[in-house]
Design a protein around this motif. Structure first.
Motif, PDB file in Angstrom:
ATOM      1  N   LEU A 330       0.797  -1.263  -0.152  1.00 39.03           N
ATOM      2  CA  LEU A 330       0.007   0.161  -0.073  1.00 39.03           C
ATOM      3  C   LEU A 330       0.801   1.319   0.056  1.00 39.03           C
ATOM      4  N   GLY A 331       1.845   1.293   0.798  1.00 38.20           N
ATOM      5  CA  GLY A 331       2.733   2.451   0.718  1.00 38.20           C
ATOM      6  C   GLY A 331       3.439   2.672  -0.460  1.00 38.20           C
ATOM      7  N   ALA A 332       3.984   1.593  -0.886  1.00 37.68           N
ATOM      8  CA  ALA A 332       4.803   1.739  -2.140  1.00 37.68           C
ATOM      9  C   ALA A 332       3.852   2.118  -3.320  1.00 37.68           C
ATOM     10  N   LEU A 333       2.504   1.611  -3.543  1.00 37.79           N
ATOM     11  CA  LEU A 333       1.840   1.756  -4.396  1.00 37.79           C
ATOM     12  C   LEU A 333       1.356   3.561  -4.366  1.00 37.79           C
ATOM     13  N   ALA A 334       1.019   3.953  -3.142  1.00 36.88           N
ATOM     14  CA  ALA A 334       0.928   5.430  -3.006  1.00 36.88           C
ATOM     15  C   ALA A 334       2.170   6.182  -3.353  1.00 36.88           C
ATOM     16  N   ALA A 335       3.206   5.878  -3.159  1.00 32.58           N
ATOM     17  CA  ALA A 335       4.469   6.714  -3.753  1.00 32.58           C
ATOM     18  C   ALA A 335       4.603   6.454  -5.104  1.00 32.58           C
ATOM     19  N   ALA A 336       4.207   5.387  -5.833  1.00 33.92           N
ATOM     20  CA  ALA A 336       4.477   5.016  -7.344  1.00 33.92           C
ATOM     21  C   ALA A 336       3.275   6.185  -7.873  1.00 33.92           C
ATOM     22  N   GLN A 337       2.305   6.207  -7.254  1.00 33.90           N
ATOM     23  CA  GLN A 337       1.349   7.119  -7.998  1.00 33.90           C
ATOM     24  C   GLN A 337       2.068   8.582  -8.275  1.00 33.90           C
ATOM     25  N   TRP A 338       2.881   9.155  -7.017  1.00 31.62           N
ATOM     26  CA  TRP A 338       3.366  10.318  -7.030  1.00 31.62           C
ATOM     27  C   TRP A 338       4.728   9.970  -8.270  1.00 31.62           C
ATOM     28  N   GLU A 339       5.310   9.101  -8.054  1.00 29.81           N
ATOM     29  CA  GLU A 339       6.400   8.851  -9.005  1.00 29.81           C
ATOM     30  C   GLU A 339       6.076   9.020 -10.467  1.00 29.81           C
ATOM     31  N   MET A 340       4.984   8.445 -10.833  1.00 31.26           N
ATOM     32  CA  MET A 340       4.470   8.644 -12.394  1.00 31.26           C
ATOM     33  C   MET A 340       3.528   9.894 -12.662  1.00 31.26           C
ATOM     34  N   ALA A 341       3.356  10.871 -11.438  1.00 24.41           N
ATOM     35  CA  ALA A 341       2.420  11.774 -11.768  1.00 24.41           C
ATOM     36  C   ALA A 341       1.185  11.576 -12.070  1.00 24.41           C
ATOM     37  N   LEU A 342       0.457  10.423 -11.580  1.00 21.67           N
ATOM     38  CA  LEU A 342      -0.820  10.122 -11.815  1.00 21.67           C
ATOM     39  C   LEU A 342      -1.636  11.186 -11.466  1.00 21.67           C
ATOM     40  N   LEU A 343      -1.692  11.847 -10.463  1.00 27.16           N
ATOM     41  CA  LEU A 343      -2.558  12.935 -10.112  1.00 27.16           C
ATOM     42  C   LEU A 343      -2.352  14.275 -11.019  1.00 27.16           C
ATOM     43  N   THR A 344      -1.048  14.545 -10.862  1.00 26.81           N
ATOM     44  CA  THR A 344      -0.759  15.871 -11.421  1.00 26.81           C
ATOM     45  C   THR A 344      -0.913  15.793 -13.086  1.00 26.81           C
ATOM     46  N   THR A 345      -0.551  14.859 -13.712  1.00 24.81           N
ATOM     47  CA  THR A 345      -0.257  14.662 -15.255  1.00 24.81           C
ATOM     48  C   THR A 345      -2.019  14.196 -15.587  1.00 24.81           C
ATOM     49  N   TYR A 346      -2.491  13.295 -15.133  1.00 28.28           N
ATOM     50  CA  TYR A 346      -3.571  12.499 -15.465  1.00 28.28           C
ATOM     51  C   TYR A 346      -4.918  12.729 -14.890  1.00 28.28           C
ATOM     52  N   ARG A 347      -4.689  13.644 -13.684  1.00 35.86           N
ATOM     53  CA  ARG A 347      -5.913  13.922 -12.856  1.00 35.86           C
ATOM     54  C   ARG A 347      -6.566  12.986 -12.329  1.00 35.86           C
ATOM     55  N   ARG A 348      -5.756  11.767 -11.987  1.00 37.42           N
ATOM     56  CA  ARG A 348      -6.558  10.545 -11.478  1.00 37.42           C
ATOM     57  C   ARG A 348      -5.845  10.077 -10.130  1.00 37.42           C
ATOM     58  N   LEU A 349      -6.501   9.305  -9.201  1.00 32.47           N
ATOM     59  CA  LEU A 349      -5.848   8.760  -8.123  1.00 32.47           C
ATOM     60  C   LEU A 349      -6.787   7.379  -7.848  1.00 32.47           C
ATOM     61  N   THR A 350      -6.039   6.235  -7.496  1.00 34.28           N
ATOM     62  CA  THR A 350      -6.615   5.014  -7.333  1.00 34.28           C
ATOM     63  C   THR A 350      -6.578   4.634  -5.643  1.00 34.28           C
ATOM     64  N   LEU A 351      -5.379   4.973  -5.064  1.00 33.60           N
ATOM     65  CA  LEU A 351      -5.405   4.716  -3.655  1.00 33.60           C
ATOM     66  C   LEU A 351      -5.153   6.104  -2.965  1.00 33.60           C
ATOM     67  N   LEU A 352      -5.877   6.377  -1.895  1.00 26.45           N
ATOM     68  CA  LEU A 352      -5.762   7.698  -1.158  1.00 26.45           C
ATOM     69  C   LEU A 352      -4.662   7.361   0.134  1.00 26.45           C
ATOM     70  N   GLN A 353      -3.730   8.257   0.349  1.00 27.76           N
ATOM     71  CA  GLN A 353      -2.894   7.999   1.446  1.00 27.76           C
ATOM     72  C   GLN A 353      -2.932   9.439   2.150  1.00 27.76           C
ATOM     73  N   VAL A 354      -3.281   9.489   3.201  1.00 28.53           N
ATOM     74  CA  VAL A 354      -3.374  10.751   4.041  1.00 28.53           C
ATOM     75  C   VAL A 354      -3.103  10.905   5.304  1.00 28.53           C
ATOM     76  N   ASP A 355      -2.451  11.607   5.808  1.00 30.87           N
ATOM     77  CA  ASP A 355      -2.165  11.759   7.595  1.00 30.87           C
ATOM     78  C   ASP A 355      -3.194  11.867   8.047  1.00 30.87           C
ATOM     79  N   TRP A 356      -3.232  11.248   9.201  1.00 24.75           N
ATOM     80  CA  TRP A 356      -4.660  11.207  10.066  1.00 24.75           C
ATOM     81  C   TRP A 356      -5.321  12.502  10.419  1.00 24.75           C
ATOM     82  N   LYS A 357      -4.450  13.657  10.159  1.00 24.90           N
ATOM     83  CA  LYS A 357      -5.246  14.831  10.836  1.00 24.90           C
ATOM     84  C   LYS A 357      -5.093  15.998   9.307  1.00 24.90           C
ATOM     85  N   ASP A 358      -4.761  15.413   8.274  1.00 20.31           N
ATOM     86  CA  ASP A 358      -4.722  16.497   6.945  1.00 20.31           C
ATOM     87  C   ASP A 358      -6.068  16.185   6.298  1.00 20.31           C
ATOM     88  N   ASP A 359      -7.142  16.818   6.951  1.00 14.51           N
ATOM     89  CA  ASP A 359      -8.569  16.874   6.428  1.00 14.51           C
ATOM     90  C   ASP A 359      -8.458  17.690   5.006  1.00 14.51           C
TER      91      ASP A 359
END
Length: 453
Positions: A330-359
């Protein structure tokens, strides 16, 4: 001192003097030359110094307004700020840093500068000239606001600090007769946002250490929008969180309402037409390949392949352990999403990873997942209504409820970290995924009831 509910006799003299001296120091040629020499001739130091000078200059304007200085008495300081912004702009282009983000790209700072420019009777052309040093493409709220003065300004894809400014952003597309109501409602929300310390660069003055450098609590972003769009503010001119004196000075220059061209809703960028060849799974990852496939089904096939290769690249470069478990995937997959710029380039996300207080990030990531699923409706809860202590959990629970009518559920695998993981899955396929996660040794929460975990 201008009337406010917090302090009546706060002495800001020392802070104002500090701002005057330091804003001048940072833009002095002698200081800049010395700084460049100390940094081995790096010319970008000039940009950094001018940027700091401009930032402090705008803070000075806010401090002088708080102290109770007349609007006209702010003119020389405003003109000084304008000169420093010109120096910043010139240095940005000289150093080829047009795309660098400047920390003056802040709605409070920009709001004060624009509103004061209008109050002093500056022409719109001149006000627009002042904004050219403010990098475009980082904050849709600021870009849309500044496009009033520069229609060719490039626009960012989304609003920075969206939970704070999305309700104010609505005014840009509201009919003129509805705009005063939008602003008035936003001003009512401003104190709640202050109380929760959600406004960047605007602290709620409840502790002693805030007092020496407090610059006021007024909603300058709303004031700037009113000034830019020529909104009638007579119905809320005396609102406690509205800079009344400043905006009374603006009123004499108000013209006809400004109508902005509507924006087209950005579409999802096309994924690669051809899937890249998948690299073979290393021994550590091979047992988890079926689980990987289950976690990325919401993505087009070509992006699944890109994400797989990004995952392998991340593992080769970052992973040093001898074992690799499901929670590591899970941690590696979340990191890989940023590695390939999935959100910034393709505006997509499959796995959400967020700090417990970062609403704030949780809200943004949920929007990205909804977009990835192809749901036309926008997930956009009012952040002021989210009041539970478990803020991130509340965002995810709200998202889970929102997904249900669209045929999806939110599933949250637990890893024992101080972070939440979550992904959306079709309701009819949820039990299969939950079973796979549990067989992999993970505990799974399904938001089946209104209980934090």
């Amino acid at each position: 001192m201008r009337s406010n509910q917090f302090f009546t006799d706060l002495d800001t003299t020392n802070y104002i003097q500090w701002l005057i001296e330091n804003s001048q120091t940072y833009c002095s040629e002698a200081y800049i030359t010395k700084s460049i020499e100390e940094c081995n001739g790096r010319q970008d130091i000039r940009v950094s110094n001018y940027r700091m000078s401009c930032s402090l200059s705008i803070d000075l304007l806010r401090s002088l307004y708080l102290r109770g200085d007349s609007i006209e008495s702010l003119r020389p300081f405003y003109l000084q700020t304008r000169e420093r912004l010109c120096l910043l702009e010139e240095s940005i282009y000289a150093c080829g840093m047009e795309k660098a983000r400047m920390d003056i790209i802040n709605p409070t700072k920009v709001g004060m500068l624009l509103a004061l420019g209008h109050a002093l009777g500056e022409s719109r052309d001149e006000i627009g000239r002042n904004t050219r040093a403010m990098s475009a493409g980082y904050d849709l709220f600021i870009d849309r606001l500044l496009s009033v003065y520069d229609p060719a300004r490039p626009l960012a894809d989304d609003i920075d600090h969206k939970p704070v400014y999305k309700n104010l952003y609505e005014v840009f597309d509201a009919p003129p007769e509805q705009r005063p109501g939008v602003i008035a409602r936003y001003l009512d929300q401003w104190e709640k946002l202050l109380l929760k310390n959600k406004i960047p660069g605007q602290g709620y003055p409840v502790t002693e250490d805030l007092q020496p450098y407090w610059t006021g609590f007024w909603c300058y972003p709303a004031a700037a929008v009113v000034a830019a769009l020529n909104i009638d503010d007579s119905s809320f001119i005396n609102h406690e969180f509205y800079p009344t004196d400043l905006m009374k000075a603006c009123a004499q220059y108000r013209g006809e309402p400004v109508i902005l061209p509507p924006l087209k809703e950005p579409t999802l960028p096309e994924p690669p037409k051809r899937s890249p060849k998948r690299k073979p799974a290393p021994e550590l990852l091979a047992p988890w390949q079926p689980l990987f496939e289950s976690l990325v089904t919401v993505l087009p096939k070509s992006l699944q392949a890109c994400l797989w290769n990004a995952l392998l690249k991340w593992l080769n470069e970052e992973w040093e352990e001898d074992t690799f478990e499901a929670e590591d995937l899970l941690g590696a997959l979340a990191a890989a999403q940023w590695e390939m710029a999935l959100l910034t380039t393709y505006r997509r996300l499959t796995l959400l990873q967020v700090d417990w207080k970062d609403d704030e990030s949780a809200l943004s990531f949920c929007e990205a997942i909804a977009r990835t699923l192809g749901i036309e409706d926008a997930f956009s809860p009012d952040p002021v209504t989210l009041n539970r202590p478990e803020r991130v959990w509340e965002v995810l629970y709200t998202f889970h409820q929102w997904l249900a009518p669209h045929g999806y559920r939110l599933v949250a695998p637990l890893t024992g970290e101080d972070a939440y993981y979550a992904l959306a899955v079709k309701t009819k396929e949820a039990d299969t995924l939950i079973t796979a996660l549990e067989q992999a040794g993970l505990k799974v929460k399904t938001f089946a009831d209104d209980q934090p975990f």
